[in-house]
Scaffold this active site. Structure first.
Site, mmCIF file in Angstrom:
data_model
loop_
_atom_site.group_PDB
_atom_site.id
_atom_site.type_symbol
_atom_site.label_atom_id
_atom_site.label_comp_id
_atom_site.label_asym_id
_atom_site.label_seq_id
_atom_site.Cartn_x
_atom_site.Cartn_y
_atom_site.Cartn_z
ATOM 1 N N GLU A 4 49.404 32.027 72.270
ATOM 2 C CA GLU A 4 49.718 33.310 71.644
ATOM 3 C C GLU A 4 49.717 34.410 72.703
ATOM 4 O O GLU A 4 48.840 34.456 73.537
ATOM 5 C CB GLU A 4 48.615 33.597 70.600
ATOM 6 C CG GLU A 4 48.849 34.823 69.788
ATOM 7 C CD GLU A 4 50.239 34.820 69.186
ATOM 8 O OE1 GLU A 4 50.469 34.039 68.274
ATOM 9 O OE2 GLU A 4 51.095 35.596 69.675
ATOM 10 N N LEU A 29 50.367 37.814 71.664
ATOM 11 C CA LEU A 29 50.403 39.125 71.023
ATOM 12 C C LEU A 29 49.195 39.983 71.395
ATOM 13 O O LEU A 29 48.141 39.469 71.739
ATOM 14 C CB LEU A 29 50.537 38.992 69.512
ATOM 15 C CG LEU A 29 49.552 38.142 68.722
ATOM 16 C CD1 LEU A 29 48.297 38.912 68.424
ATOM 17 C CD2 LEU A 29 50.212 37.682 67.440
ATOM 18 N N ARG A 30 49.410 41.288 71.323
ATOM 19 C CA ARG A 30 48.337 42.240 71.637
ATOM 20 C C ARG A 30 47.801 42.847 70.352
ATOM 21 O O ARG A 30 48.580 43.138 69.440
ATOM 22 C CB ARG A 30 48.884 43.400 72.489
ATOM 23 C CG ARG A 30 49.251 43.025 73.882
ATOM 24 C CD ARG A 30 50.152 44.082 74.486
ATOM 25 N NE ARG A 30 51.388 44.216 73.701
ATOM 26 C CZ ARG A 30 52.296 45.152 73.882
ATOM 27 N NH1 ARG A 30 52.120 46.066 74.807
ATOM 28 N NH2 ARG A 30 53.396 45.210 73.144
ATOM 29 N N GLY A 62 38.884 45.666 78.339
ATOM 30 C CA GLY A 62 37.872 45.090 77.448
ATOM 31 C C GLY A 62 38.581 44.187 76.460
ATOM 32 O O GLY A 62 39.664 43.674 76.738
ATOM 33 N N CYS A 64 39.935 39.148 74.824
ATOM 34 C CA CYS A 64 40.766 38.197 75.567
ATOM 35 C C CYS A 64 40.563 38.237 77.083
ATOM 36 O O CYS A 64 40.128 37.254 77.673
ATOM 37 C CB CYS A 64 42.227 38.431 75.239
ATOM 38 S SG CYS A 64 42.525 38.366 73.477
ATOM 39 N N LYS A 102 37.030 37.293 78.517
ATOM 40 C CA LYS A 102 36.714 35.883 78.211
ATOM 41 C C LYS A 102 37.644 34.930 78.979
ATOM 42 O O LYS A 102 37.187 33.939 79.552
ATOM 43 C CB LYS A 102 36.881 35.704 76.701
ATOM 44 C CG LYS A 102 36.872 34.294 76.197
ATOM 45 C CD LYS A 102 36.906 34.261 74.679
ATOM 46 C CE LYS A 102 38.258 34.540 74.067
ATOM 47 N NZ LYS A 102 39.223 33.461 74.059
ATOM 48 N N LYS A 105 40.558 49.515 72.679
ATOM 49 C CA LYS A 105 41.860 50.129 72.960
ATOM 50 C C LYS A 105 42.346 50.783 71.678
ATOM 51 O O LYS A 105 41.774 50.542 70.610
ATOM 52 C CB LYS A 105 42.859 49.100 73.484
ATOM 53 C CG LYS A 105 43.215 48.012 72.488
ATOM 54 C CD LYS A 105 44.214 47.078 73.105
ATOM 55 C CE LYS A 105 45.359 46.831 72.168
ATOM 56 N NZ LYS A 105 46.410 46.012 72.711
HETATM 57 C C1 UGA Z 1 45.898 40.712 75.677
HETATM 58 C C2 UGA Z 1 47.302 40.389 76.194
HETATM 59 O O1 UGA Z 1 47.985 41.597 76.518
HETATM 60 C C3 UGA Z 1 48.116 39.607 75.147
HETATM 61 O O2 UGA Z 1 49.367 39.224 75.687
HETATM 62 C C4 UGA Z 1 47.326 38.351 74.759
HETATM 63 O O3 UGA Z 1 48.005 37.613 73.739
HETATM 64 C C5 UGA Z 1 45.959 38.756 74.244
HETATM 65 O O4 UGA Z 1 45.258 39.490 75.275
HETATM 66 C C6 UGA Z 1 45.213 37.484 73.908
HETATM 67 O O5 UGA Z 1 44.965 36.675 74.809
HETATM 68 O O6 UGA Z 1 44.998 37.230 72.714
HETATM 69 P P1 UGA Z 1 44.862 42.574 74.035
HETATM 70 O O7 UGA Z 1 43.542 42.119 74.558
HETATM 71 O O8 UGA Z 1 45.055 42.705 72.583
HETATM 72 O O9 UGA Z 1 46.024 41.585 74.549
HETATM 73 O O10 UGA Z 1 45.145 44.018 74.632
HETATM 74 P P2 UGA Z 1 45.920 44.622 75.893
HETATM 75 O O11 UGA Z 1 46.894 45.608 75.410
HETATM 76 O O12 UGA Z 1 46.421 43.583 76.795
HETATM 77 O O13 UGA Z 1 44.729 45.421 76.602
HETATM 78 C C7 UGA Z 1 43.608 44.746 77.132
HETATM 79 C C8 UGA Z 1 42.688 45.731 77.831
HETATM 80 O O14 UGA Z 1 43.285 46.198 79.027
HETATM 81 C C9 UGA Z 1 42.368 46.985 77.011
HETATM 82 O O15 UGA Z 1 40.998 47.281 77.153
HETATM 83 C C10 UGA Z 1 43.219 48.062 77.641
HETATM 84 O O16 UGA Z 1 42.656 49.349 77.510
HETATM 85 C C11 UGA Z 1 43.209 47.618 79.095
HETATM 86 N N1 UGA Z 1 44.358 48.106 79.865
HETATM 87 C C12 UGA Z 1 45.618 47.712 79.546
HETATM 88 C C13 UGA Z 1 44.157 48.965 80.924
HETATM 89 O O17 UGA Z 1 43.000 49.338 81.258
HETATM 90 N N2 UGA Z 1 45.236 49.405 81.656
HETATM 91 C C14 UGA Z 1 46.497 49.011 81.363
HETATM 92 O O18 UGA Z 1 47.442 49.444 82.083
HETATM 93 C C15 UGA Z 1 46.702 48.164 80.285
#
Ligand code: UGA
Length: 453
Positions: free
Chosen positions: A152, A154-155, A258, A261, A264, A322
């Protein structure tokens, strides 16, 4: 219309089930937690995700989506069963596979016709083979089945849009016929489909998340260097991101990543590497930098409020990991509040949707009903999550409410000049040139870089 069972109605399972139902399939979603299933039957969802309750309700009403705790019911007509259970972090960063095991065993004990078992949970490389063994060994008599890995991507916060508009679908299996059956299920999504073997598909998931986490730690390291040298990381990211080989996404500096995903999955990949005698130095650096980003916020507070933070009141804006989610797993706000408490400070906080979780996970933080209530009497405000509603606050009201007008913008959502005009002492992350890093500029307004040609 195909018949699909989904095991686990957490984040991934609920989105997968609801979206496949919306594409016209018949989906029975199973969870072993009775309360969760009873709530779903009443339309109460276990998570907050924009648009999800509407899509669930629409498909329940249309008779395409139902919920159960019974494997017999879920598998009765199923051609495909998606395993979408949690794989929490266990000892040494290793993924804990107890829920995958019990799902595989229950499927094997219940199935009475051939099935394609699709693993969507993020699992260590080699788990697909292990699931195959479990199903084979648990069946009371041999019934044909195949295992396909379908990671998967998706975010949270944009899960429905991501599901319906994927960049790619990755499928891994030793059985090419089963992989192409699953590929057909995904054809309406009109995305490129990569078909490979089980282990490679599982690795694509880890490598993708680890790469995105690396991009974030990279830009955070650059941000810290920017501050020291008087450059602005926001503009650096734009300038870098225009190079197609680099890309603009995931170059937002801040308080670090954070969620359920990245932390971990990077740990799990590191663990897999270490067990194989490899030295994942880059992944270790990614984790270290991410931890350091939390401390940077507190260092900035010390710089402005003095070394001793005891008795100071700090306001936290945004508590979810987020925006657009109520998920607080591995949320930077939790780490930052903990460091502040250890330093003797008091914390107030507000989040648009995660207040219920915050009340349980941050019992020491005084929760408020609005950003303005947080600002009341604060020595400093820290923006931790970039919710839209924080971007256009009434800054005069905030200024008047605060004891000292100090803002640490952990997500760079404000423009430094504007904050200064409002009378705030403002610090962003990596905004050396504009964000008052303390770097002294020569009188021509440029940093002292000499060009040699
Ligand atoms: C992430 C991946 O983006 C998805 O593709 C994946 O499916 C998912 O993990 C998973 O393995 O299930 P997610 O954890 O929902 O998705 O959120 P993200 O939008 O990727 O953000 C993750 C973290 O990175 C957040 O804390 C966000 O604030 C931080 N982030 C993101 C930053 O600090 N800077 C950025 O430029 C982008």
């Amino acid at each position: 219309m195909r018949s699909i069972a989904v095991v686990g109605v957490g984040y991934v399972g609920l989105v997968t089930g609801a979206c496949f139902a919306d594409l016209g399939n018949k989906v029975v979603a199973l969870d072993i937690i009775e309360e969760r299933v009873e709530n779903l039957k009443k339309g109460i969802l276990p998570i907050y995700e924009p648009g999800l309750s509407e899509i669930v309700a629409r498909n329940v009403d249309a008779g395409r989506l139902s919920f159960t705790t019974s494997y017999e019911e879920a598998l009765a007509e199923a051609e495909f069963v998606f395993i979408c259970v949690g794989t929490p972090q266990g000892v040494d960063g290793e993924a804990d596979l107890q829920y995958v095991r019990s799902a595989a065993e229950s499927i094997a004990q219940t199935m009475d016709h051939s099935l394609i078992v699709i693993n969507k949970s993020t699992v260590p490389v080699g788990t697909g083979d292990w699931v195959s063994d479990i199903v084979r060994e648990t069946q009371s008599h041999p019934i044909p089945f195949s295992v396909v890995s379908c990671p998967e991507f998706l975010r949270e916060g944009s899960a429905l849009v991501d599901f319906m508009n994927p960049d790619r679908t990755v499928l891994g299996s030793l059985d090419q016929d089963a992989a192409s059956e699953v590929a057909h299920l995904h054809l309406p999504l009109r995305a490129p489909i990569v078909i490979t073997d089980l282990r490679t598909a599982e690795m694509i998931k880890y490598a993708s998340n680890a790469f995105l986490a690396t991009k974030i730690s990279f830009i955070n390291e650059i941000a810290n260097i920017c501050e020291a040298l008087g450059a602005d990381v926001k503009e650096v990211a734009v300038g870098m991101g225009l190079d197609k080989r680099i890309g603009r996404f995931f170059l937002d500096a801040g308080v670090g990543y954070g969620g359920s995903c990245f932390p971990k999955d990077v740990s799990a990949l590191k663990h897999m590497a270490t067990v194989q005698g490899k030295h994942p130095q880059l992944l270790q650096a990614v984790v270290d930098i991410n931890g350091f980003q939390r401390k940077i916020v507190v260092n900035k507070l010390r710089e402005l409020l003095g070394d001793d933070l005891s008795g100071k009141t700090i306001g936290l804006l945004g508590l979810a990991f987020k925006p657009n989610t109520d998920d607080m797993r591995e949320a930077p706000a939790i780490d930052i509040a903990e460091i502040l408490f250890e330093a003797g400070a008091k914390c107030k906080g507000y989040d648009p949707v995660s207040m219920k979780h915050a009340a349980q996970m941050m019992p020491n933080v005084v929760l408020c009903n609005s950003p303005y209530e947080v600002a009341e009497g604060c020595d400093a405000l820290v923006v931790i999550t970039e919710w839209n509603e924080f971007k256009n606050l009434d800054m005069e009201r905030i200024y008047t409410a605060m004891k000292r007008p100090i803002i640490i913008d952990g997500r760079n959502i404000y423009e430094p000049e504007m904050m200064t005009e409002h009378g705030f002492t403002y610090r962003g992350i990596g905004r050396g040139y504009n964000g008052a890093s303390g770097v002294e500029l020569p009188s021509n307004g440029r940093t002292g870089v000499t060009q040699t040609s």
